[in-house]
Scaffold this motif. Structure first.
Motif, PDB file in Angstrom:
ATOM      1  N   ILE A   1      67.860  74.701  58.563  1.00  0.00           N
ATOM      2  CA  ILE A   1      67.184  74.633  59.868  1.00  0.00           C
ATOM      3  C   ILE A   1      67.267  73.217  60.438  1.00  0.00           C
ATOM      4  O   ILE A   1      67.630  73.006  61.605  1.00  0.00           O
ATOM      5  CB  ILE A   1      65.711  75.058  59.723  1.00  0.00           C
ATOM      6  CG1 ILE A   1      65.651  76.526  59.327  1.00  0.00           C
ATOM      7  CG2 ILE A   1      64.952  74.813  61.001  1.00  0.00           C
ATOM      8  CD1 ILE A   1      64.297  76.986  58.880  1.00  0.00           C
ATOM      9  N   LEU A   2      66.973  72.260  59.573  1.00  0.00           N
ATOM     10  CA  LEU A   2      66.994  70.860  59.993  1.00  0.00           C
ATOM     11  C   LEU A   2      68.373  70.484  60.527  1.00  0.00           C
ATOM     12  O   LEU A   2      68.508  69.825  61.566  1.00  0.00           O
ATOM     13  CB  LEU A   2      66.640  69.998  58.783  1.00  0.00           C
ATOM     14  CG  LEU A   2      65.887  68.710  59.042  1.00  0.00           C
ATOM     15  CD1 LEU A   2      64.612  69.007  59.807  1.00  0.00           C
ATOM     16  CD2 LEU A   2      65.557  68.029  57.719  1.00  0.00           C
ATOM     17  N   SER A   3      69.395  70.918  59.790  1.00  0.00           N
ATOM     18  CA  SER A   3      70.759  70.558  60.173  1.00  0.00           C
ATOM     19  C   SER A   3      71.116  71.169  61.523  1.00  0.00           C
ATOM     20  O   SER A   3      71.746  70.530  62.363  1.00  0.00           O
ATOM     21  CB  SER A   3      71.728  71.014  59.100  1.00  0.00           C
ATOM     22  OG  SER A   3      73.034  70.876  59.566  1.00  0.00           O
ATOM     23  N   SER A   4      70.702  72.402  61.752  1.00  0.00           N
ATOM     24  CA  SER A   4      71.010  73.029  63.034  1.00  0.00           C
ATOM     25  C   SER A   4      70.361  72.265  64.176  1.00  0.00           C
ATOM     26  O   SER A   4      70.960  72.069  65.242  1.00  0.00           O
ATOM     27  CB  SER A   4      70.533  74.483  63.049  1.00  0.00           C
ATOM     28  OG  SER A   4      71.459  75.286  62.354  1.00  0.00           O
ATOM     29  N   LEU A   5      69.128  71.819  63.955  1.00  0.00           N
ATOM     30  CA  LEU A   5      68.462  71.018  64.989  1.00  0.00           C
ATOM     31  C   LEU A   5      69.229  69.728  65.238  1.00  0.00           C
ATOM     32  O   LEU A   5      69.443  69.323  66.386  1.00  0.00           O
ATOM     33  CB  LEU A   5      67.025  70.698  64.547  1.00  0.00           C
ATOM     34  CG  LEU A   5      66.079  71.892  64.553  1.00  0.00           C
ATOM     35  CD1 LEU A   5      64.714  71.487  64.042  1.00  0.00           C
ATOM     36  CD2 LEU A   5      65.978  72.480  65.960  1.00  0.00           C
ATOM     37  N   LEU A   6      69.647  69.089  64.143  1.00  0.00           N
ATOM     38  CA  LEU A   6      70.412  67.852  64.291  1.00  0.00           C
ATOM     39  C   LEU A   6      71.722  68.112  65.017  1.00  0.00           C
ATOM     40  O   LEU A   6      72.192  67.283  65.798  1.00  0.00           O
ATOM     41  CB  LEU A   6      70.665  67.237  62.913  1.00  0.00           C
ATOM     42  CG  LEU A   6      69.445  66.571  62.275  1.00  0.00           C
ATOM     43  CD1 LEU A   6      69.664  66.336  60.799  1.00  0.00           C
ATOM     44  CD2 LEU A   6      69.148  65.256  62.978  1.00  0.00           C
ATOM     45  N   ASN A   7      72.329  69.275  64.754  1.00  0.00           N
ATOM     46  CA  ASN A   7      73.581  69.628  65.423  1.00  0.00           C
ATOM     47  C   ASN A   7      73.401  69.638  66.928  1.00  0.00           C
ATOM     48  O   ASN A   7      74.264  69.178  67.670  1.00  0.00           O
ATOM     49  CB  ASN A   7      74.063  71.007  64.975  1.00  0.00           C
ATOM     50  CG  ASN A   7      74.734  70.950  63.625  1.00  0.00           C
ATOM     51  OD1 ASN A   7      75.315  69.937  63.271  1.00  0.00           O
ATOM     52  ND2 ASN A   7      74.635  72.008  62.868  1.00  0.00           N
ATOM     53  N   VAL A   8      72.294  70.195  67.345  1.00  0.00           N
ATOM     54  CA  VAL A   8      72.009  70.199  68.780  1.00  0.00           C
ATOM     55  C   VAL A   8      71.974  68.761  69.276  1.00  0.00           C
ATOM     56  O   VAL A   8      72.552  68.419  70.311  1.00  0.00           O
ATOM     57  CB  VAL A   8      70.659  70.891  69.062  1.00  0.00           C
ATOM     58  CG1 VAL A   8      70.323  70.794  70.538  1.00  0.00           C
ATOM     59  CG2 VAL A   8      70.719  72.338  68.622  1.00  0.00           C
ATOM     60  N   GLY A   9      71.347  67.898  68.445  1.00  0.00           N
ATOM     61  CA  GLY A   9      71.152  66.515  68.856  1.00  0.00           C
ATOM     62  C   GLY A   9      72.442  65.715  68.916  1.00  0.00           C
ATOM     63  O   GLY A   9      72.599  64.862  69.780  1.00  0.00           O
TER      64      GLY A   9
END
Lengths: 490, 508
Positions: free
Chosen positions: A421-429
């Motif tokens: 989940i964290l990585s997906s959020l970072l991907n957006v960023g």
């Protein structure tokens, strides 16, 4: 003499080599030379497709090339995972070649013959990895891939390129000599062969837990092409290469050979039944989870476009390692999906970066502001690929993330879920913002620029982005295709 | 005894073992006194070819009948000297003879550049005598005879190394050092043989082995064992008795380096095996223990330390001399394991190492002939200025690292498997470390050769100057062998297994 599956296996290795010889022979005539590359690439895909269909029908074509010494044989055997890898790689070779032609000519790179030659040789080695029937054969092709890509990484030939290429070669060769080779020999010593067996060679041989742990760790870090931290640092260093090489290394050949090895080792050498829940596997999975998050955070800090994509790759590769080490059916399926989906998405991103560089000679993320309206196709493709990496619909990458999350839940690994989940959020960023800013922000450089990219550098990423979209709707067939591999799990 | 080889005269077939040794010995003397160096070389070429043919014939014969025992002068052993050829030394003879022949092809190119005109005939003579000595050591079944041949080969080697003085005066001190160390080694060895004679009253090796049964606790026998191991350890450059080797290899004429690296230490290694396993019983507590507690740890230490030293050399021949010390460690490790698998791996590596070091040193020799350089930094751009030589060097180097597809990979694999069979994880670790270091020292040279521009001379880049065919042909034969035996290792593996069986089988 008609085409037989065995001949097909040999041809997967030989066709790129024939192409390579053709490239050498036509060194003085660029158009014909590139013709040789494309002809070999198309012939290869035409050869791989019937093989893939056969494997889908349950066939497992097999051929022993040679027996080096009693018990040490080089054998080719195609199974669904390898078939998936082979068809992905051979399809992308065609598109990457188109892009390479546009890029290399657009930037007037030197030594183009050498470039196409080693690219073709490296494809042959990649195909060898895909169709290997035992770990020894895989190891041989794995090394061949390392050596044949070295001239590609050092292509520019200046001090910087030499340094990057030296680190690339050093890390890959040292890990494989010091860790992977002992792992392969250890497998041979405890199991009496290195053959890939449905359900797991070592599971069948009844090997004890501690030995399994040691071997798992050796494999996980020995296959440094999978870029698990801390053996990932070759990858950002390999960014000194021309963009088509980066696209090729990071989407098609080298890194995929690494994670494919990882998956193959877990599924066929160890067997999911003994990996799943093993303390060593859990430890490696945690390392992978840390790699996923950490690499994403590092990517966030990089302003150089290729460096950012490189760390994104480090992060995305660890998804596969994570899935392989959790080793539940859904996690393994997720890992297999990730190999394919990431390939199409990441090659798109790199080709976009390369096209952008060819047009403007800008390298940095901050330079892309406002270029979206000038290059709508380019940044449109970038956007689709970024969605896929992040795992959003309607792009293929979503399925990989979905299966992996399901697998993490299945294994009760809440921390893995958290990392995903964290990585997906970072991907957006760090990823999705790029096309968004390109379209909706305004930049001075963009306003002043009249640059256009050569069509041959725009078309391939658009095509791969389209395929990434189509893959979203093909999840069912792909799942059915690889499902038999994990059938023996429970 | 061999009616099927009808095209060879009967006497030749029957007396092949002594002829193999005596012919080069006599021819050596003739070659040394001939006034024309060309004629001397003709003799060398003819004799080494003859020896290679004889050795192949003997090897085929041994493969068929097992052991070939020849009583010299028809004096029946154990009183007379016996030449005794089995699966172990048949391979050694073949190796020495073939490498000798390949070196002979390359000889004039090296000699004309490196040896003073008045010494050339003497050089060829010494070469043949050295060759004869090595064959003699390998073929004989008599302990004292081993000493004699060992000294024949060693003394002529000192002369050969010293002839490098035409190029670099340091060859003289290198040779002198080697002489001192070699003589100490030989003395230790002969003292050891003396002890054995004292204990058993015989010099025939098979006979000694028989009579040693039940003498395990005998102090004389134990002392003999210690002297022999140390003496031979000096000759084969067992770490830490290797100090003579780097200088000798660096300053000898290039031909001599290639020849010695591929044969001399190998023969001494063979002799050690022959004594430890053929004469002494590995079942003897002290022999077995010394393998595990002395030879194996020293081997592992040598592998790592010498490889490490190799990384930091600035002279390329010295670099590979240290690498040779390390590679001797690989072979000794296999022996130290004391298992059939380890022994077989050890022989396999012995054979493969001869191939790779032969290639490497011949290539380096050709580079010296072309440009007169031995410093690593002077090799820059060699990939462009001497493309064929460099390519052969790459193959030899990769084989040394143990890249799959080369012969070096096969023997490293066999060695690793043997270590794991025994559960020696520390040895696996040492092998891994040594491989990584090998990658570093080979990589350093390769990078210089392929990624740097050729040096400037009077403002112009040095132009291409390929090596002469006489240098390229033997180099490429060996390089090709590295590749062929990396993919079809069936024959060397079978030979190595036969050798291991001969060694472990002959111990009662």
């Amino acid at each position: 003499m008609g085409w037989t599956p065995e001949l097909g296996l040999v041809l997967t290795l030989v066709l790129p080599l024939v192409g390579a010889l053709g490239i050498l022979a036509l060194a003085g005539k660029p158009n014909l030379r590139e013709g040789a590359t494309l002809a070999a690439a198309i012939a290869l895909l035409a050869n791989v497709i019937p093989l893939v269909i056969m494997v889908g029908d349950g066939a497992r074509p097999e051929l022993m090339i040679t027996e080096i010494a009693p018990g040490l044989d080089l054998t080719l055997r195609l199974e669904p995972l390898g078939a998936l890898f082979a068809v992905t790689a051979s399809a992308l070779w065609i598109l990457n070649s188109l892009f390479a032609i546009g890029y290399m000519r657009g930037n007037a790179e030197h030594n183009q013959t050498r470039f196409y030659f080693f690219l073709a040789v490296a494809i042959s080695a990649t195909m060898g990895v895909a169709v290997s029937g035992n770990m020894l054969t895989l190891f041989v092709f794995y090394e061949a891939l390392t050596l044949s890509t070295y001239p590609l990484v050092s292509h520019k030939g200046d001090e910087n390129a030499r340094r990057g290429a030296r680190i690339y070669l050093m890390i890959l060769l040292i890990t494989s000599l010091a860790l992977l080779l002992p792992a392969v020999v250890g497998t041979y010593a405890v199991a009496g062969s290195t053959e890939f067996v449905q359900g797991g060679l070592l599971a069948g041989a009844g090997v004890g837990g501690a030995t399994i742990g040691i071997l798992l760790v050796l494999y996980a870090f020995g296959a440094a092409k999978a870029a698990l931290m801390p053996v990932h640092s070759w990858l950002p260093n390999a960014m000194v290469a021309p963009t088509p090489v980066s696209a090729f290394l990071h989407a098609v050949a080298v890194v995929k050979a690494g994670v494919f090895t990882m998956l193959k080792v877990v599924v066929y050498l160890f067997g999911p039944s003994i990996v799943s829940g093993h303390p060593a596997a859990n430890a490696i999975a945690m390392v992978a989870a840390v790699s996923i998050v950490l690499a994403s955070v590092i990517a966030l800090t990089k302003n150089n476009l290729k460096a950012r994509l490189a760390f994104s790759t480090v992060s995305q590769l660890s998804y596969v390692t994570l899935g392989a080490m959790l080793a539940t059916p859904a996690a393994l399926a997720g890992a297999a999906f990730q190999i394919v989906m990431h390939a199409f998405a990441k090659i798109t991103l790199f080709m976009c970066a390369g096209a952008f560089y060819t047009a403007t000679h800008y390298n940095d993320v901050s330079d892309t502001r406002g270029f979206g309206r000038k290059m709508p196709f380019l940044f449109g493709a970038f956007f689709v690929a970024a969605l896929s990496i992040t795992g959003l619909p309607p792009v293929g990458g979503m399925w990989a993330k979905l299966f992996l999350s399901a697998g993490a839940a299945e294994a009760g690994a809440w921390w893995a879920l958290l990392a995903l989940i964290l990585s997906s959020l970072l991907n957006v960023g760090y990823l999705i913002v790029i096309p968004v800013r390109a379209f909706f922000a305004s930049g001075e450089k963009a306003a002043a620029s009249t640059a256009t990219a050569p069509p041959l550098t725009i078309l391939p990423p658009v095509l791969t982005a389209t395929i990434a979209l189509v893959l979203f709707f093909l999840a069912g067939p792909i799942y059915d295709y690889v499902a038999p591999v994990f059938g023996g799990v429970e | 005894m061999t009616p099927e080889i009808a095209f060879l005269p009967g006497w030749l077939v029957q007396h092949a073992p002594p002829l193999l040794v005596v012919t080069p010995l006599i021819a050596g003397v003739i070659a040394a006194v001939l006034p024309s160096a060309r004629a001397s070389w003709g003799i060398v070429l003819a004799i080494t070819f003859f020896a290679a043919a004889m050795a192949s014939f003997i090897a085929m014969q041994v493969m068929e009948v097992g052991v070939w025992s020849y009583a010299l002068g028809s004096w029946a052993p154990p009183l007379g000297i016996e030449y005794r050829i089995d699966g172990l030394n048949a391979g050694m003879l073949l190796l020495v003879a073939v490498i000798g022949f390949l070196c002979a092809i390359y000889a004039p190119a090296s000699v004309e550049a490196e040896v003073a005109p008045e010494n050339r005939s003497a050089f060829y003579g010494a070469f043949l005598i050295c060759f004869a000595g090595l064959l003699g050591v390998a073929i004989t079944g008599d302990a004292f005879n081993v000493f004699v041949f060992l000294e024949i080969s060693s003394i002529s080697t000192y002369a050969l190394v010293a002839m490098g003085a035409g190029r670099d005066r340091r060859a003289l001190t290198a040779s002198y050092n080697y002489l001192i160390m070699g003589t100490i080694g030989a003395t230790f060895f002969v003292i050891g043989v003396g002890f054995l004679y004292m204990a058993t009253g015989t010099l025939n090796m098979a006979d000694i082995a028989d009579r040693l049964q039940g003498l395990e606790g005998d102090r004389t026998v134990q002392a003999g064992f210690a002297f022999i191991v140390v003496g031979l350890g000096l000759k084969l450059a067992m770490y830490p008795l290797h100090s003579w080797l780097p200088n000798a290899y660096s300053y000898a004429p290039t031909l001599v380096t290639a020849f010695l690296a591929a044969t001399a230490t190998k023969v001494a290694f063979y002799t050690l095996i022959r004594f430890v396993f053929g004469v002494f019983d590995p079942g003897f507590g002290f022999a077995g223990l010394s393998m595990i507690w002395l030879i194996a740890p020293l081997a592992a230490a040598g592998m790592v330390v010498a490889s490490f030293q190799a990384v930091f050399q600035s002279d390329v021949r010295r670099l590979f001399a240290y690498s040779s010390v390390a590679q001797v460690g690989y072979m000794l490790l296999g022996v130290g394991l004391g298992t059939a698998a380890g022994m077989s791996a050890s022989f396999l590596h012995l054979f493969n190492h001869a191939l790779m070091k032969g290639t490497v040193f011949l290539a380096l020799g050709a580079m010296w002939l072309g440009f007169g350089v031995t410093r690593i930094t002077d090799l820059r751009g060699m990939g462009r200025t001497m493309p064929y030589t460099s390519a052969a060097f790459v193959i030899g180097g990769l084989s040394l690292v143990g890249v799959p597809g080369t012969a070096g990979f096969v023997s490293k694999w066999a060695l690793l498997v043997a270590c794991l069979d025994r559960g020696w994880w520390w040895a696996v670790l040492a092998l891994g470390a040594a491989s990584v270091l090998a990658f570093f020292y080979v990589g350093r040279v390769l990078e210089m050769m392929y990624l740097r521009e050729p040096p400037q001379h009077d403002g112009h880049a040095v132009t291409r100057s390929p090596a002469p065919l006489a240098a390229l042909a033997p180099m490429w034969i060996l390089a090709a062998a590295n590749l062929v035996f990396g993919i079809w290792a069936d024959i060397p593996v079978r030979l190595a297994n036969a050798a291991a069986a001969a060694v472990l089988g002959s111990a009662p």
